[in-house]
Write a protein that holds these residues in place. Sequence first.
Motif, PDB file in Angstrom:
ATOM      1  N   PRO A  78     -25.838  19.884  26.239  1.00 15.05           N
ATOM      2  CA  PRO A  78     -26.255  20.960  27.153  1.00 15.05           C
ATOM      3  C   PRO A  78     -27.709  20.813  27.598  1.00 15.05           C
ATOM      4  O   PRO A  78     -28.030  21.056  28.765  1.00 15.05           O
ATOM      5  CB  PRO A  78     -26.054  22.232  26.322  1.00 15.05           C
ATOM      6  N   MET A  79     -28.580  20.410  26.676  1.00  5.93           N
ATOM      7  CA  MET A  79     -29.981  20.210  27.046  1.00  5.93           C
ATOM      8  C   MET A  79     -30.105  19.063  28.040  1.00  5.93           C
ATOM      9  O   MET A  79     -30.892  19.132  28.998  1.00  5.93           O
ATOM     10  CB  MET A  79     -30.829  19.920  25.805  1.00  5.93           C
ATOM     11  N   GLY A  80     -29.326  18.014  27.839  1.00  4.80           N
ATOM     12  CA  GLY A  80     -29.351  16.899  28.777  1.00  4.80           C
ATOM     13  C   GLY A  80     -28.970  17.334  30.179  1.00  4.80           C
ATOM     14  O   GLY A  80     -29.584  16.914  31.168  1.00  4.80           O
ATOM     15  N   ALA A  81     -27.958  18.194  30.268  1.00  6.99           N
ATOM     16  CA  ALA A  81     -27.524  18.699  31.575  1.00  6.99           C
ATOM     17  C   ALA A  81     -28.610  19.559  32.216  1.00  6.99           C
ATOM     18  O   ALA A  81     -28.831  19.499  33.435  1.00  6.99           O
ATOM     19  CB  ALA A  81     -26.232  19.496  31.420  1.00  6.99           C
ATOM     20  N   LEU A  82     -29.306  20.359  31.407  1.00  3.57           N
ATOM     21  CA  LEU A  82     -30.403  21.186  31.933  1.00  3.57           C
ATOM     22  C   LEU A  82     -31.550  20.320  32.444  1.00  3.57           C
ATOM     23  O   LEU A  82     -32.129  20.592  33.500  1.00  3.57           O
ATOM     24  CB  LEU A  82     -30.921  22.132  30.843  1.00  3.57           C
ATOM     25  N   ILE A  83     -31.884  19.280  31.691  1.00  5.24           N
ATOM     26  CA  ILE A  83     -32.961  18.375  32.111  1.00  5.24           C
ATOM     27  C   ILE A  83     -32.604  17.715  33.440  1.00  5.24           C
ATOM     28  O   ILE A  83     -33.417  17.671  34.370  1.00  5.24           O
ATOM     29  CB  ILE A  83     -33.223  17.299  31.035  1.00  5.24           C
ATOM     30  N   LEU A  84     -31.377  17.224  33.537  1.00  3.92           N
ATOM     31  CA  LEU A  84     -30.959  16.516  34.748  1.00  3.92           C
ATOM     32  C   LEU A  84     -30.965  17.434  35.965  1.00  3.92           C
ATOM     33  O   LEU A  84     -31.470  17.059  37.032  1.00  3.92           O
ATOM     34  CB  LEU A  84     -29.571  15.911  34.544  1.00  3.92           C
ATOM     35  N   GLN A  85     -30.428  18.632  35.825  1.00  6.62           N
ATOM     36  CA  GLN A  85     -30.400  19.517  36.996  1.00  6.62           C
ATOM     37  C   GLN A  85     -31.802  19.967  37.383  1.00  6.62           C
ATOM     38  O   GLN A  85     -32.095  20.144  38.576  1.00  6.62           O
ATOM     39  CB  GLN A  85     -29.482  20.721  36.771  1.00  6.62           C
ATOM     40  N   THR A  86     -32.700  20.108  36.405  1.00  9.37           N
ATOM     41  CA  THR A  86     -34.089  20.464  36.717  1.00  9.37           C
ATOM     42  C   THR A  86     -34.741  19.383  37.573  1.00  9.37           C
ATOM     43  O   THR A  86     -35.405  19.676  38.572  1.00  9.37           O
ATOM     44  CB  THR A  86     -34.907  20.658  35.427  1.00  9.37           C
ATOM     45  N   ILE A  87     -34.538  18.125  37.191  1.00  7.45           N
ATOM     46  CA  ILE A  87     -35.130  17.013  37.939  1.00  7.45           C
ATOM     47  C   ILE A  87     -34.581  16.967  39.360  1.00  7.45           C
ATOM     48  O   ILE A  87     -35.336  16.836  40.333  1.00  7.45           O
ATOM     49  CB  ILE A  87     -34.867  15.676  37.217  1.00  7.45           C
ATOM     50  N   LEU A  88     -33.263  17.075  39.503  1.00 10.03           N
ATOM     51  CA  LEU A  88     -32.659  16.991  40.837  1.00 10.03           C
ATOM     52  C   LEU A  88     -33.109  18.143  41.729  1.00 10.03           C
ATOM     53  O   LEU A  88     -33.330  17.965  42.933  1.00 10.03           O
ATOM     54  CB  LEU A  88     -31.138  16.964  40.727  1.00 10.03           C
ATOM     55  N   ARG A  89     -33.257  19.322  41.158  1.00  8.97           N
ATOM     56  CA  ARG A  89     -33.758  20.456  41.947  1.00  8.97           C
ATOM     57  C   ARG A  89     -35.187  20.185  42.422  1.00  8.97           C
ATOM     58  O   ARG A  89     -35.546  20.490  43.565  1.00  8.97           O
ATOM     59  CB  ARG A  89     -33.728  21.735  41.109  1.00  8.97           C
ATOM     60  N   LYS A  90     -35.998  19.630  41.523  1.00  3.17           N
ATOM     61  CA  LYS A  90     -37.402  19.384  41.855  1.00  3.17           C
ATOM     62  C   LYS A  90     -37.559  18.362  42.977  1.00  3.17           C
ATOM     63  O   LYS A  90     -38.471  18.468  43.800  1.00  3.17           O
ATOM     64  CB  LYS A  90     -38.161  18.906  40.609  1.00  3.17           C
ATOM     65  N   ILE A  91     -36.696  17.347  42.978  1.00  5.40           N
ATOM     66  CA  ILE A  91     -36.835  16.301  44.001  1.00  5.40           C
ATOM     67  C   ILE A  91     -35.927  16.558  45.208  1.00  5.40           C
ATOM     68  O   ILE A  91     -35.828  15.720  46.104  1.00  5.40           O
ATOM     69  CB  ILE A  91     -36.558  14.897  43.418  1.00  5.40           C
ATOM     70  N   HIS A  92     -35.256  17.720  45.194  1.00  4.06           N
ATOM     71  CA  HIS A  92     -34.454  18.160  46.344  1.00  4.06           C
ATOM     72  C   HIS A  92     -33.335  17.175  46.683  1.00  4.06           C
ATOM     73  O   HIS A  92     -33.137  16.811  47.842  1.00  4.06           O
ATOM     74  CB  HIS A  92     -35.353  18.371  47.572  1.00  4.06           C
ATOM     75  N   HIS A  93     -32.611  16.740  45.633  1.00  4.39           N
ATOM     76  CA  HIS A  93     -31.477  15.847  45.850  1.00  4.39           C
ATOM     77  C   HIS A  93     -30.202  16.464  45.294  1.00  4.39           C
ATOM     78  O   HIS A  93     -30.228  17.166  44.281  1.00  4.39           O
ATOM     79  CB  HIS A  93     -31.723  14.481  45.207  1.00  4.39           C
ATOM     80  N   GLN A  94     -29.098  16.163  45.948  1.00  6.13           N
ATOM     81  CA  GLN A  94     -27.822  16.785  45.613  1.00  6.13           C
ATOM     82  C   GLN A  94     -26.890  15.888  44.807  1.00  6.13           C
ATOM     83  O   GLN A  94     -25.841  16.339  44.363  1.00  6.13           O
ATOM     84  CB  GLN A  94     -27.103  17.211  46.904  1.00  6.13           C
ATOM     85  N   ARG A  95     -27.273  14.619  44.615  1.00  8.56           N
ATOM     86  CA  ARG A  95     -26.373  13.726  43.881  1.00  8.56           C
ATOM     87  C   ARG A  95     -27.134  12.532  43.324  1.00  8.56           C
ATOM     88  O   ARG A  95     -28.227  12.197  43.794  1.00  8.56           O
ATOM     89  CB  ARG A  95     -25.231  13.244  44.778  1.00  8.56           C
ATOM     90  N   ILE A  96     -26.546  11.915  42.309  1.00 13.04           N
ATOM     91  CA  ILE A  96     -27.104  10.684  41.749  1.00 13.04           C
ATOM     92  C   ILE A  96     -25.988   9.655  41.604  1.00 13.04           C
ATOM     93  O   ILE A  96     -24.812   9.999  41.475  1.00 13.04           O
ATOM     94  CB  ILE A  96     -27.756  10.906  40.367  1.00 13.04           C
TER      95      ILE A  96
END
Length: 304
Positions: free
Chosen positions: A266-284
Amino acid sequence: MRLASIDLGSNALTVTILEQKYGKIHLIKEWVKFIRLGQSLKIGGQLHPHAKMRCLEALRSLSKKINDYSVDKILAVGTAALRNANDGEKFIETIEKECGISFKILSGEKEAELTFKAITHEFGYIGKSFFMIDIGGGSTELVKGDKVKIKSRISLNVGTVSFSEKYFKHDPPDSKDQNSAIKELDKMFSPLSLEKPTSLIIGVAGTITTLKAVELKMDNYDPSRVHGKQLTLNSIIALSDYLLSLSSQERAKLKGLPHERADIIPMGALILQTILRKIHHQRIVISDHGLRWGMIYRWMTENL
């Protein structure tokens, strides 16, 4: 020529055996042992005795298996747990004495560089520039660059093991746990708000590959169904919300999720979504080939 590449991380010990033949690399065998070397570790503190015992036991077993494959060269590195512990250097001396494997402790910057080497090698045919996200048990590496050079890199002491231990006091995490973690992650990754990379976003390491495996409900992990595939921000948020609603025991029953990752995913998922929100990207785009492959590619460049 057969090469063994070993990554001793904060959560997992991974061994990859690859064969170089006619200029190409072929995967022969891979083992993962979840040893949680970063257990209860604070920066500048000492490795937990139980964690060291688990590590040595796993390495004794794996060293015998490596020998069975008649490898010509072993490349072994340690990452966040070993570099953050004040007895990291002493412990790798113990490893060499007891297991016969010589480890090198990588700086966060060197870890990022080698992982990025694998990314450019694997995905150079579909992108000219890259933004790499590597979420580990004890740190997160972020690298921006192209096939020629790295333009910027950041190594942060934000990991799935360390942050889960620090912020998730309940199982499942209650709203206070979650809000505290989200607030700190938002603060740690605030510099990324200035980043708006137009490059290809690549995610590597166990957190991201596991999230994809859970999304696909995989009975057995199959890298061919993960490597090169995508995760969207919406799916990451949905997975995060679902995983946070379950206890570790409930998560451990999910298809695609090794029970050893149940408490930290769960923490990994939170970290990943935080990064994507910050860089304004919708997918990896996901890479199953990270640090261990980068070590091999670098060694081949310098020695063959």
